[in-house]
Write an enzyme that holds these catalytic residues in place. Structure first.
Site, PDB file in Angstrom:
ATOM      1  N   GLY A  28      -4.405-105.224 -81.364  1.00  0.00           N
ATOM      2  CA  GLY A  28      -3.345-104.568 -80.610  1.00  0.00           C
ATOM      3  C   GLY A  28      -3.315-103.086 -80.887  1.00  0.00           C
ATOM      4  N   GLY A  49      -7.182-111.265 -83.510  1.00  0.00           N
ATOM      5  CA  GLY A  49      -6.485-110.513 -82.458  1.00  0.00           C
ATOM      6  C   GLY A  49      -6.583-109.032 -82.686  1.00  0.00           C
ATOM      7  N   ASP A  52      11.821-105.397 -80.210  1.00  0.00           N
ATOM      8  CA  ASP A  52      10.591-105.718 -79.469  1.00  0.00           C
ATOM      9  C   ASP A  52      10.417-107.231 -79.342  1.00  0.00           C
ATOM     10  OD1 ASP A  52       8.333-105.058 -78.009  1.00  0.00           O
ATOM     11  OD2 ASP A  52       7.028-105.039 -79.754  1.00  0.00           O
ATOM     12  N   GLY A  85      -3.656-102.150 -84.661  1.00  0.00           N
ATOM     13  CA  GLY A  85      -4.966-102.350 -85.276  1.00  0.00           C
ATOM     14  C   GLY A  85      -5.450-103.770 -85.045  1.00  0.00           C
ATOM     15  N   LYS A  86      -6.213-104.302 -85.985  1.00  0.00           N
ATOM     16  CA  LYS A  86      -6.790-105.635 -85.854  1.00  0.00           C
ATOM     17  C   LYS A  86      -6.138-106.602 -86.833  1.00  0.00           C
ATOM     18  CE  LYS A  86     -11.297-103.905 -84.301  1.00  0.00           C
ATOM     19  NZ  LYS A  86     -12.759-103.841 -84.558  1.00  0.00           N
TER      20      LYS A  86
END
Length: 963
Positions: A636, A634, A751, A639-640
């Site tokens: 975002g 994934g 979040d 980062g990765k």
């Protein structure tokens, strides 16, 4: 997005600053007529020193002269006749996230007219020195944490028009000196802890129109002398303790009174004759011990609300109640009334499609209904608990009913504009036959009707738009009411948008002078009060980033023309000097880079946490096959994320910060600190971290079955059934409950969203991604625990608590709101924001229309309808706009447990996993999503990255459908 008045000018190049500094010697000396008196400058510095300013809103309060360099919130004028100085006449520090205390130096401003510290977190007492500002017209301190008594010295403010100290913790009596405020028209001291009697001497305030003292600890008798307030329009004293007091009979002679609200005041005796209340629109005498009969005299034809519920009234329903053309609510519940209920009350009304009538006669002694039994569709009648309910022909009136399924008011306007063609922060202005669709950046205003004279806003909606737009000097199509929400009081909170007038170009802004004019109308309370809508509250005034150039300069009082002349006069020297300065800056940056690298290498020895392994870069590279793309699961904003296998065979998810991610730096440290001491089966655990060779990585336990969002989006072959959706919701709620109550200190996640809830191989849910989390407030030195944290707004659009978004006050109920949105996703399968619609609003509309099952996700198969109904109710309660109306996380867990217990055994068996034999998505299990990321194979399942408050304008205002 930034609050207006906060200086946000970008830093200039170092070379240019140096040039300007060298040239300032050529600027003429500023004369007294251009400067602020030193006494007032010193007072401002003392005020700043006594305040805590976490977001540096007052950072320009040490640059230049306050009046000539536009210090934040400081407004100055030249007096007539002049003394050669500019004097500070307004101090406007509304909604600046300030804490600390108010300095006694406030009393130094001899020419101040407006003092506004509303909607901050200021504590301590109100300085008595404010009483020295005899020029003061508006004293505005609402919505803080002020304590202590009201100073007697405030009674010396002979020019005061409005005092608003509501929503604080002020105690003690109302000072007798307040009877000297001869020009006071508005006294708002509600929602405090004031005690003692209401001084009869307040009857001397001959021009007073609004007296709001509700929600205090006042006692004694209601003073009959208040009848002498011949201009009084609103008398609001609810929720006090006037035990042993009657309502003075003279109150029936207050001919100009529009609203009389005395609910829950421990009053007894008769209701005065109200036939002389010729203008009254709202009467609330509920929750007292009033007895006797209801007055039979004629009532004002303006009446919208009569609430006499929860008393011991006897006798019959007066026939005069059948002659009220604007009536919206009549509540006589829980009394000793008898006889017949006259159907003429609703038969004589002609209701249009936007009007409704609520009639509550429950729990009395009514034996029948006189007249026709036909009931118009917009009328709700409650008669349960009366003898007449034994008559089967009347059973239709005896079913329980709910007056307000939701506090949100449905605002639907069809503007005919094509969808999504404006680039945020621009959006379509309200369209009209005379005006085409055009993109504009609106101004955002928080606005609240403090004591409205109605129960239902919908019939008054158009009148309010016309009234407010006229008061602001705007065309009605420049104003949009984005949402309207009933809050305790009752008060009506609104989010307004103000657009520029149409001009024939592509992107529109409200011009700078117009921004200032509109802001001054709100902050100076220069909008005329309307009798129906009552007094208003100005909550905030916010500009999007499109207006960044409108913000006041931070340092120099030199005119643009003079500054341009200086620069042009020295341009030759500036070229040489700029080159020299650039070399210095480059050298400094290189040095700083080496310092940063050294600090990171040293930090590995300082971040040592028990139970959390400190990995080297080479260990992480080996685990992920040198970060090969085949290991990528994934990506975002941080980062990765890679799937990795450690040397001991343990599978982990490695989140690698992208180079130069300052936000990632902060999240990195936050997650290490928090996750290292969180241990709960419904929270993703931290295996280790890497802070080596300038790299930052976090290694989590690997959760193999994707995110909740993946399951709801149809990426798995077999969808979750209803039982598993409830279990997933319960797991997530338990994890968050641990954060709120058992973590030490407690934590607010900040979040929560479906893509941050991971599903393991046993279909247990785990909450992930703590990069935005905040420690909850702890006890102060007096043992008090603050109810919130003031912080910059961060999170994901669609999940954000609207109260947090507007006030920057983060609480545990902010997490409850976000989880409520997740529950709505679980029920419907929809995204929080989809096709320009907001999930909270859409489900509320379906719920209020009685068609909520039409939005339930068909993919979860059959389900027990009663359990789904309870789950919907819980989700909508979590998403209430008022945080006080939301359940706690403990109540959420308890309700979810109850729902599971209600379910048939075959539906709640743990063995009934959906897709038990298919434990992963069509993609391999090594390519699942991880905290803060989206799948690397398919389009991101949640559509948004974590954003700060300045980014949020590009989405919808939380809880409100975008235009």
């Amino acid at each position: 997005m930034v609050n207006f008045g906060v200086s946000q000018m970008p830093y200039a190049k170092f070379g240019r600053i140096l040039i300007i500094c060298l040239c300032l010697a050529s600027v003429p000396i500023i004369t007294n007529s251009q400067r602020t008196p030193q006494e007032e400058v010193n007072a401002l510095q003392s005020i700043k020193d006594s305040l805590t300013d976490p977001y540096t809103n007052l950072r320009n309060w040490n640059k230049g002269d306050p009046c000539t360099t536009n210090w934040t919130g400081v407004i100055c004028h030249i007096l007539t006749p002049t003394d050669g100085y500019l004097h500070i006449t307004e101090l406007l520090l509304l909604d600046k996230n300030l804490s600390g205390t108010l300095s006694p130096e406030l009393g130094r401003f001899s020419y101040m007219k407006i003092l506004d510290f509303m909607w901050n977190n200021i504590s301590g007492i109100i300085p008595k020195e404010i009483g020295n500002i005899t020029s003061l017209e508006l004293l505005l301190l609402s919505g803080n944490q002020l304590i202590g008594s009201l100073p007697e010295e405030l009674g010396k403010l002979s020019n005061l028009n409005r005092i608003q100290v509501d929503e604080n913790q002020i105690s003690g009596p109302i000072p007798l000196s307040f009877s000297n405020l001869s020009k006071a028209r508005h006294i708002h001291m509600n929602n405090n802890s004031l005690s003692g009697p209401i001084p009869p001497e307040l009857s001397r305030l001959s021009v007073l129109v609004h007296l709001l003292l509700d929600n205090n600890n006042l006692s004694g008798h209601l003073p009959p002398e208040l009848t002498e307030l011949t201009h009084l329009l609103i008398l609001q004293l609810d929720n006090n303790n006037f035990s042993g007091s009657t309502i003075p009979s003279s109150y029936g002679n207050m001919t100009r009174l529009l609203k009389l609200s005395l609910s829950n005041c421990s009053l007894y005796g008769d209701i005065p004759n109200w036939s002389n209340l010729s203008n009254v629109a709202y009467i609330d005498l509920s929750l007292n011990q009033l007895n006797g009969s209801i007055p039979t005299g004629a009532l004002s034809r303006n009446i919208t609300v009569i609430d006499l519920s929860n008393n011991t009234l006897n006798g019959i329903v007066p026939g005069s109640f059948s002659e009220l053309p604007l009536l919206q609510k009549l509540s006589l519940a829980n009394n000793l009334l008898s006889g017949s209920v006259p159907s003429s009350i609703w038969q004589n009304r002609v209701l249009n499609v936007s009007e409704r009538l609520i009639l509550d006669f429950t729990n009395n002694g009514f034996s029948n209904i006189s007249g026709s039994l036909l009931t118009p569709p917009n009328v709700t009648i409650g008669l349960q608990g009366n003898p007449l309910c034994s008559n089967r022909t009347l059973i239709q009136f005896c079913r329980p009913n709910e007056e307000h399924p939701s506090n949100s008011i449905n605002i639907t306007k069809v503007d005919g504009c094509p969808p999504r063609l404006c680039k945020p922060p621009y959006e379509y202005a309200p369209a009209s036959p005379e005006m085409p669709c055009f993109c504009a950046a609106p101004l955002y205003v928080g606005y609240r009707l403090k004591s409205p004279g109605f129960y239902d806003f919908v019939p008054y909606f158009s009148d309010f738009e016309e009234e407010l737009s006229a008061g602001l000097g705007l065309n009605i199509n420049q104003l949009a009411i984005n949402s309207a929400i009933w809050q305790k009081g009752p008060r009506l909170r609104m989010h307004l948008k103000i657009f520029p007038p149409y001009r024939n170009n592509s992107l529109q802004l409200v011009n700078e002078s117009e921004v200032l004019r509109i802001r001054d109308l709100f902050s100076g309370w220069r909008i005329k009060d309307n009798h129906v809508f009552g007094p208003f509250e100005f909550l905030n005034f916010t500009l999007s980033d499109a207006y960044a150039d409108f913000l006041p300069p931070s340092s120099s009082g030199i005119s643009k023309g003079a500054l341009a002349g200086i620069i042009l006069g020295t341009i030759a020297g500036s070229v040489v000097l700029s080159a020299f300065v650039s070399l210095l800056i480059l050298r400094r940056r290189i040095h700083k880079h080496y310092q940063l690298s050294s600090r990171r290498l040293l930090s590995r020895s300082s971040i040592k946490i028990d139970g959390v392994k400190d990995f080297t870069y080479s260990e992480m590279a080996q685990a992920t096959n040198n970060f090969d793309s085949s290991s990528l699961v994934g990506q975002g904003g941080y980062g990765k994320v890679y799937r990795g296998v450690l040397a001991d065979g343990k599978v982990v998810a490695v989140k690698r910060a992208q180079e130069g991610s300052l936000q990632g730096e902060k999240e990195f440290l936050t997650e290490i600190e928090l996750l290292s001491r969180l241990h709960h089966r419904n929270l993703v655990s931290l295996t280790g971290y890497c802070d080596d060779q300038g790299e930052q990585m976090l290694a989590y336990e690997f959760v193999s079955n994707g995110t909740l969002r993946d399951h709801l989006s149809g990426k798995f072959k077999v969808p979750l059934n209803f039982a598993m959706r409830v279990r997933t919701a319960l797991d997530a709620a338990r994890g968050i409950l641990y954060l709120h109550t058992e973590a030490n200190p407690p934590i607010f996640h900040r979040d929560i969203k479906s893509s941050n809830i991971l599903i393991d191989s046993k279909y247990s849910a785990k909450v992930a991604d703590f990069g935005l989390s905040k420690l909850a407030p702890v006890s102060e030195f007096e043992g008090n625990v603050p109810s919130h944290i003031s912080t910059v707004v961060k999170g994901t659009p669609g999940y954000l608590d609207p109260e947090y978004f507007l006030t920057h006050k983060l609480t545990d109920r902010s997490d409850v709101y976000s989880l409520g949105v997740v529950f709505l996703e679980v029920l419907t399968g929809m995204h929080p924001i989809y096709h320009g619609k907001n999930i909270v609003r859409e489900v509320n509309i379906a719920y209020n229309s009685g068609i909520v099952f039409s939005v339930i996700d068909e993919r979860m198969g059959s389900y027990p309808s009663e359990c789904v109904q309870k789950f919907v109710n819980l989700a909508l309660k979590c998403c209430k706009d008022d945080p006080d109306e939301r359940p706690s996380m403990a109540q959420v867990v308890r309700e979810l447990d109850n729902i599971l217990m209600m379910m048939p055994d075959k539906d709640s068996e743990m063995s009934e996993y959906p897709g038990k034999e298919v434990m992963s998505s069509p993609a391999s299990s090594s390519r699942m999503s991880y905290p803060g990321t989206s799948s690397s194979i398919v389009t991101t399942s949640y559509g948004f990255e974590n954003v700060s408050g300045s980014d949020l304008i590009s989405g919808a205002i939380p809880g409100v459908a975008p235009r």
